[in-house]
Structure formats: structure tokens, C-alpha cells
Design a protein around this motif. Structure first.
Motif, PDB file in Angstrom:
ATOM      1  N   LEU A 203       0.823  -1.209   0.000  1.00 28.57           N
ATOM      2  CA  LEU A 203       0.000   0.000   0.000  1.00 28.57           C
ATOM      3  C   LEU A 203       0.861   1.264   0.000  1.00 28.57           C
ATOM      4  CD1 LEU A 203      -2.908  -0.814   2.502  1.00 28.57           C
ATOM      5  CD2 LEU A 203      -3.017  -0.656   0.013  1.00 28.57           C
ATOM      6  N   LEU A 204       1.951   1.262   0.777  1.00 33.84           N
ATOM      7  CA  LEU A 204       2.844   2.424   0.797  1.00 33.84           C
ATOM      8  C   LEU A 204       3.437   2.678  -0.586  1.00 33.84           C
ATOM      9  CD1 LEU A 204       4.805   2.063   4.170  1.00 33.84           C
ATOM     10  CD2 LEU A 204       3.205   3.879   3.532  1.00 33.84           C
ATOM     11  N   THR A 205       3.846   1.613  -1.243  1.00 33.90           N
ATOM     12  CA  THR A 205       4.409   1.758  -2.584  1.00 33.90           C
ATOM     13  C   THR A 205       3.376   2.309  -3.560  1.00 33.90           C
ATOM     14  OG1 THR A 205       5.798  -0.175  -2.124  1.00 33.90           O
ATOM     15  CG2 THR A 205       5.660   0.546  -4.407  1.00 33.90           C
ATOM     16  N   TYR A 206       2.149   1.802  -3.457  1.00 38.27           N
ATOM     17  CA  TYR A 206       1.059   2.258  -4.326  1.00 38.27           C
ATOM     18  C   TYR A 206       0.726   3.723  -4.059  1.00 38.27           C
ATOM     19  CZ  TYR A 206      -3.730   2.684  -6.083  1.00 38.27           C
ATOM     20  OH  TYR A 206      -4.870   3.108  -6.709  1.00 38.27           O
ATOM     21  N   PHE A 207       0.635   4.099  -2.779  1.00 43.63           N
ATOM     22  CA  PHE A 207       0.311   5.482  -2.435  1.00 43.63           C
ATOM     23  C   PHE A 207       1.409   6.442  -2.887  1.00 43.63           C
ATOM     24  CE2 PHE A 207      -2.555   4.158   1.358  1.00 43.63           C
ATOM     25  CZ  PHE A 207      -3.586   3.892   0.472  1.00 43.63           C
ATOM     26  N   ASN A 208       2.655   6.019  -2.800  1.00 42.53           N
ATOM     27  CA  ASN A 208       3.751   6.878  -3.262  1.00 42.53           C
ATOM     28  C   ASN A 208       3.666   7.096  -4.770  1.00 42.53           C
ATOM     29  OD1 ASN A 208       6.303   8.308  -2.788  1.00 42.53           O
ATOM     30  ND2 ASN A 208       7.213   6.648  -3.996  1.00 42.53           N
ATOM     31  N   GLY A 209       3.343   6.035  -5.508  1.00 45.45           N
ATOM     32  CA  GLY A 209       3.172   6.179  -6.955  1.00 45.45           C
ATOM     33  C   GLY A 209       2.018   7.103  -7.299  1.00 45.45           C
ATOM     34  N   LEU A 210       0.908   7.015  -6.542  1.00 47.43           N
ATOM     35  CA  LEU A 210      -0.219   7.907  -6.778  1.00 47.43           C
ATOM     36  C   LEU A 210       0.160   9.363  -6.545  1.00 47.43           C
ATOM     37  CD1 LEU A 210      -3.340   6.123  -5.200  1.00 47.43           C
ATOM     38  CD2 LEU A 210      -2.802   6.416  -7.616  1.00 47.43           C
ATOM     39  N   ALA A 211       0.926   9.610  -5.479  1.00 46.04           N
ATOM     40  CA  ALA A 211       1.332  10.982  -5.184  1.00 46.04           C
ATOM     41  C   ALA A 211       2.218  11.540  -6.290  1.00 46.04           C
ATOM     42  CB  ALA A 211       2.057  11.027  -3.835  1.00 46.04           C
ATOM     43  N   LEU A 212       3.201  10.784  -6.709  1.00 44.81           N
ATOM     44  CA  LEU A 212       4.101  11.248  -7.769  1.00 44.81           C
ATOM     45  C   LEU A 212       3.373  11.451  -9.090  1.00 44.81           C
ATOM     46  CD1 LEU A 212       7.247   9.023  -7.061  1.00 44.81           C
ATOM     47  CD2 LEU A 212       6.951  11.459  -6.549  1.00 44.81           C
ATOM     48  N   ILE A 354       0.641  13.333   2.176  1.00 46.11           N
ATOM     49  CA  ILE A 354       0.282  13.282   3.599  1.00 46.11           C
ATOM     50  C   ILE A 354      -0.338  11.935   3.939  1.00 46.11           C
ATOM     51  CG2 ILE A 354      -1.263  14.257   5.345  1.00 46.11           C
ATOM     52  CD1 ILE A 354      -0.871  16.978   3.955  1.00 46.11           C
ATOM     53  N   ASN A 355      -1.190  11.426   3.062  1.00 46.43           N
ATOM     54  CA  ASN A 355      -1.814  10.118   3.279  1.00 46.43           C
ATOM     55  C   ASN A 355      -0.752   9.018   3.366  1.00 46.43           C
ATOM     56  OD1 ASN A 355      -4.089   8.229   3.325  1.00 46.43           O
ATOM     57  ND2 ASN A 355      -3.438   7.675   1.260  1.00 46.43           N
ATOM     58  N   PHE A 356       0.257   9.102   2.512  1.00 41.78           N
ATOM     59  CA  PHE A 356       1.363   8.142   2.521  1.00 41.78           C
ATOM     60  C   PHE A 356       2.077   8.168   3.873  1.00 41.78           C
ATOM     61  CE2 PHE A 356       5.993   7.889   2.207  1.00 41.78           C
ATOM     62  CZ  PHE A 356       6.179   6.602   1.731  1.00 41.78           C
ATOM     63  N   TRP A 357       2.367   9.368   4.370  1.00 43.62           N
ATOM     64  CA  TRP A 357       3.110   9.482   5.620  1.00 43.62           C
ATOM     65  C   TRP A 357       2.277   9.079   6.832  1.00 43.62           C
ATOM     66  CZ3 TRP A 357       7.998   9.305   6.295  1.00 43.62           C
ATOM     67  CH2 TRP A 357       8.863   9.748   5.287  1.00 43.62           C
ATOM     68  N   VAL A 358       0.983   9.345   6.793  1.00 46.20           N
ATOM     69  CA  VAL A 358       0.116   8.904   7.895  1.00 46.20           C
ATOM     70  C   VAL A 358       0.141   7.390   7.998  1.00 46.20           C
ATOM     71  CG1 VAL A 358      -2.298   8.721   8.646  1.00 46.20           C
ATOM     72  CG2 VAL A 358      -1.391  10.921   7.888  1.00 46.20           C
ATOM     73  N   LEU A 359      -0.004   6.711   6.879  1.00 50.59           N
ATOM     74  CA  LEU A 359       0.023   5.245   6.881  1.00 50.59           C
ATOM     75  C   LEU A 359       1.367   4.733   7.393  1.00 50.59           C
ATOM     76  CD1 LEU A 359      -1.506   2.619   6.074  1.00 50.59           C
ATOM     77  CD2 LEU A 359      -0.366   2.788   3.853  1.00 50.59           C
ATOM     78  N   ALA A 360       2.469   5.336   6.906  1.00 57.23           N
ATOM     79  CA  ALA A 360       3.803   4.885   7.307  1.00 57.23           C
ATOM     80  C   ALA A 360       4.048   5.113   8.796  1.00 57.23           C
ATOM     81  CB  ALA A 360       4.860   5.606   6.472  1.00 57.23           C
ATOM     82  N   ILE A 361       3.721   6.299   9.291  1.00 56.52           N
ATOM     83  CA  ILE A 361       3.993   6.639  10.696  1.00 56.52           C
ATOM     84  C   ILE A 361       3.136   5.803  11.639  1.00 56.52           C
ATOM     85  CG2 ILE A 361       3.785   8.482  12.413  1.00 56.52           C
ATOM     86  CD1 ILE A 361       4.610  10.452  10.189  1.00 56.52           C
ATOM     87  N   VAL A 362       1.854   5.638  11.310  1.00 52.84           N
ATOM     88  CA  VAL A 362       0.968   4.855  12.180  1.00 52.84           C
ATOM     89  C   VAL A 362       1.456   3.418  12.278  1.00 52.84           C
ATOM     90  CG1 VAL A 362      -1.360   3.885  12.405  1.00 52.84           C
ATOM     91  CG2 VAL A 362      -1.069   6.299  11.828  1.00 52.84           C
ATOM     92  N   TYR A 363       1.823   2.824  11.146  1.00 50.80           N
ATOM     93  CA  TYR A 363       2.275   1.433  11.201  1.00 50.80           C
ATOM     94  C   TYR A 363       3.616   1.295  11.918  1.00 50.80           C
ATOM     95  CZ  TYR A 363       3.694  -3.239   9.889  1.00 50.80           C
ATOM     96  OH  TYR A 363       4.122  -4.552   9.931  1.00 50.80           O
ATOM     97  N   LEU A 364       4.555   2.198  11.636  1.00 49.13           N
ATOM     98  CA  LEU A 364       5.846   2.137  12.323  1.00 49.13           C
ATOM     99  C   LEU A 364       5.673   2.311  13.833  1.00 49.13           C
ATOM    100  CD1 LEU A 364       8.120   4.157   9.866  1.00 49.13           C
ATOM    101  CD2 LEU A 364       8.329   1.731  10.438  1.00 49.13           C
TER     102      LEU A 364
END
Length: 378
Positions: A203-212, A354-364
Motif C-alpha cells: 500500500l505504501l508503494t502504491y500510495f507513493n506512486g499515486l502521489a508522484l 500526507i496520506n502516505f506518511w500517515v500510513l507509514a507513521i501509524v504502522y511504524l
């Protein structure tokens, strides 16, 4: 026949404010999406209000045939075509902010779902069903393959000369995934698992691609102007992807309430003392006692906030449908040049980042929290 169709199109365009010419089909399509979104919002808002009754009325309304609900949405959508687009400005502007809230809630729910999914399959495997052990392995391998493939596609697409941010973002995703896998293998959180980690890594990889892919400029190969066919194909893809993610959140909600709902599939059994008391009284036949008891149990889910919460979530999702098409672009649907509504924009890029970072920070945080806050239970 053609003359009649052209006349109808001109009348509809004049009514809702769509321009004539090549932009007309884009205007009609987006105008339809906005009205369907608003109709869905109104339906779920009314259903949510009905759920506060918490009785048989709430159950009857909530379990109405899908055809009735579909007719309601269709009727509301057609009725709203009597309103010009300018009357929907407030709804469109509000949808930008409501959709951000929904998107962030979705990210947090996806982390929760990742843990619940793994726990459910592990519990069934340890309960004596080897099939789920096999599925854990196969699903983990499939998620690993998806994560690798998505990263390869992102590198091929966005690793471009003189695009430092793109390169930093791509490398950062790989680094974050490596850290996530390392923390899981080191078992900082005893409840962490490889499958959950790989699910969220994909999901993180997918969200990063969407942002770019939303950033305007030469560093985004998708920033070139789209024709109408490309816009429609892109919209269909985003709709499918976002509905799948929303379904995962709904599925997580149903998993969380699974134990409380299990009684609905069983008949109520009276205790021997209760049966004897009923027989002695002769006041109510035993069959009627069973019927009344089962009816009371069937209403039990409606006495809480489960369906209120569900329809509230669906209100958010209904509004979010607008942003699936607008992608946080300008929401002025009275533009003379409708092609502006299908161009890349910085708003979509920042929201998705921001959505990408929320997912990453919450899981970490879920991975390290048990080791950091040792005096608390997780």
C-alpha cells in the motif's frame, strides 16, 4: 432523431450550465458524478438518522431491498439535474475537506485491518485448520511480489534525470519497507507479522506512486494533457481502486463486530427452568415465546451504534466519490475550459503525500510502541 438528441443536449446544457462543444461530455460526466455523490450522501444521512430509533423501524429501513435504495438514489440524481451547477459549489468545496478526513481515517483503518486479517487466519490455523497456514504463506508471497513489482514500475516511471525529489521519494520507500521488515523480524511487537507488513508495504508503494503521478511538471510523465478517453480510463481505475480500499475498511468493521453478530444465525434456546415456568403459566404458547425471543435478538444490533457508525462512514465515502474524479483539483464547475478539471495539480500531490506518511507513521508506531511504552498493554 439526431435533431431531437441535439436539442435535448442543448436544453440540458443550458439548464445545468454545461458548455457546448468538445468539453460538453466532460461537463456532463462530472455533473453526473457530483449529483450521484450528493444523492448517496443524502440517502445514507437519512438512514443514519433512522438508526437512532434503535427499534424495528430502524431494522426495516436498514434492510430495505437494494432495488428500493437504488431507485431512491436514481430519483434524487435526476431531480438534482433541475439545479444548475452553480448551486452545488458549497457541496463541492466541502467535499475537499471532508474527503481529506475520510482518506486519513481510511489509512488508519487499513493498518488495523492488516493486523486483524493476520490474527484471524492465525487463529483459524492454530485452531486446527491447516488450510489457513497455507494461505498465510501464499498471500505473503503474493504481497511480496506485488510490492516488488510496484516498486519496479515506480522506478521505471519516475526515476528521471534532474528529478531529485522523485529519486529521494523512491529510495525512501525502499528504506521504510526495509525498516518495517527488520522491526517485524526482530519482534519489537509480538503481534506483528510478515503478512501484515507486506500488505502495508504494498500500500505504501502504491500510495507513493499515486502521489508522484499527481504532481504537475516535467518530472511526472503523466502530467501531459489528457484527452477525454484517457481521462475516463484513469477515472475508472481510480474508482475501482478506491472502492476496493473502502470495502476493506467496511470489512474490517464487520470483522470487529463478528462476535456480537453471531447470535443472528442461531435460534434462541430457553433454559429448562424457563420452559417449565412457561408451561405452568399457560399464558403464552411456547412457540410464541421462541418467536418473541428471536425477534428481540434480531433487534439487538440496532440497539447500539454499529449501524449509526456504518452509515456515517458511508456519508463520508459518498462525499469522497467527488474527489476520486476531481483529485483535489479546482472545484469550480462553471469553468469555460473544462479541461482544467482533468489536469494534474499540487493539491492532489500534497494530500496523497500526507496520506502516505500517515500510513507509514501509524504502522511504524505500532511496531515500536510496545518496546517504547513498556508499562502499557497493546
Amino acid at each position: 432523431m439526431c435533431y431531437f438528441g441535439d436539442g435535448l443536449e442543448r436544453a440540458l446544457g443550458a439548464l445545468i450550465g454545461c458548455p457546448a462543444g468538445s468539453d460538453a461530455s466532460i461537463c456532463y460526466g462530472i455533473s453526473l458524478v457530483v449529483r450521484v455523490s450528493l444523492a448517496l450522501f443524502l440517502m445514507h444521512f437519512l438512514l443514519m438518522l433512522c438508526m437512532f430509533a434503535r427499534d424495528g423501524f430502524a431494522k426495516a429501513v436498514n434492510e430495505a431491498p437494494p432495488a428500493v435504495k437504488a431507485l431512491f438514489v436514481a430519483g434524487m440524481t435526476l431531480a438534482m439535474f433541475l439545479l444548475p451547477n452553480r448551486y452545488l459549489k458549497l457541496y463541492l468545496e466541502a467535499s475537499r475537506y471532508v474527503s481529506v478526513i475520510f482518506l486519513l481515517f481510511q489509512s488508519i483503518s487499513l493498518v488495523d485491518f492488516g493486523y486483524a486479517w493476520n490474527e484471524l487466519w492465525v487463529e483459524k490455523f492454530e485452531g486446527g485448520t491447516p488450510f489457513y497456514g497455507v494461505m498465510l504463506v501464499i498471500t505473503s508471497l503474493a504481497l511480496l511480489a506485488a510490492t516488488v513489482l510496484l516498486n519496479v514500475l515506480n522506478f521505471q516511471t519516475f526515476w528521471l534525470p534532474d528529478c531529485g525529489y522523485n529519486k529521494l521519494s523512491l529510495i525512501l520507500v525502499v528504506f521504510l519497507i526495509s525498516v518495517m521488515i527488520g522491526l517485524v523480524l526482530l519482534k519489537y511487537n509480538e503481534q506483528s507479522s510478515v503478512m501484515t507488513c507486506l500488505f502495508l508495504a504494498s500500500l505504501l508503494t502504491y500510495f507513493n506512486g499515486l502521489a508522484l503521478s499527481s504532481f504537475p511538471g516535467t518530472c511526472n510523465p503523466y502530467s501531459s494533457p489528457k484527452n477525454k478517453a484517457e481521462f475516463i480510463h484513469s477515472s475508472i481505475f481510480h474508482i475501482i481502486a478506491n472502492i476496493v480500499l473502502a470495502f476493506i475498511v467496511v470489512l474490517r468493521s464487520s470483522l470487529g463486530s463478528q462476535s456480537s453478530d453471531s447470535f443472528t444465525s442461531r435460534n434462541v434456546t430457553l433454559q429448562p427452568a424457563e420452559e417449565a415456568q412457561a408451561e405452568e403459566s399457560h399464558a403464552v404458547p411456547r412457540e410464541e415465546i421462541y418467536t418473541l425471543a428471536n425477534q428481540d435478538k434480531a433487534l439487538e444490533p440496532y440497539k447500539g451504534n454499529r449501524y449509526v457508525t456504518f452509515h456515517l462512514f458511508m456519508c463520508f465515502f459518498s462525499v469522497y466519490l467527488v474527489m476520486i474524479f476531481f483529485d483535489w483539483r479546482v472545484t469550480n464547475i462553471e469553468l469555460d475550459n473544462w479541461s482544467e478539471l482533468i489536469a494534474q495539480n499540487t493539491s492532489g500531490f500534497f494530500v496523497k503525500t500526507i496520506n502516505f506518511w500517515v500510513l507509514a507513521i501509524v504502522y511504524l508506531w505500532t511496531l515500536i510502541a510496545p518496546s517504547v511504552l513498556t508499562d502499557r498493554e497493546f
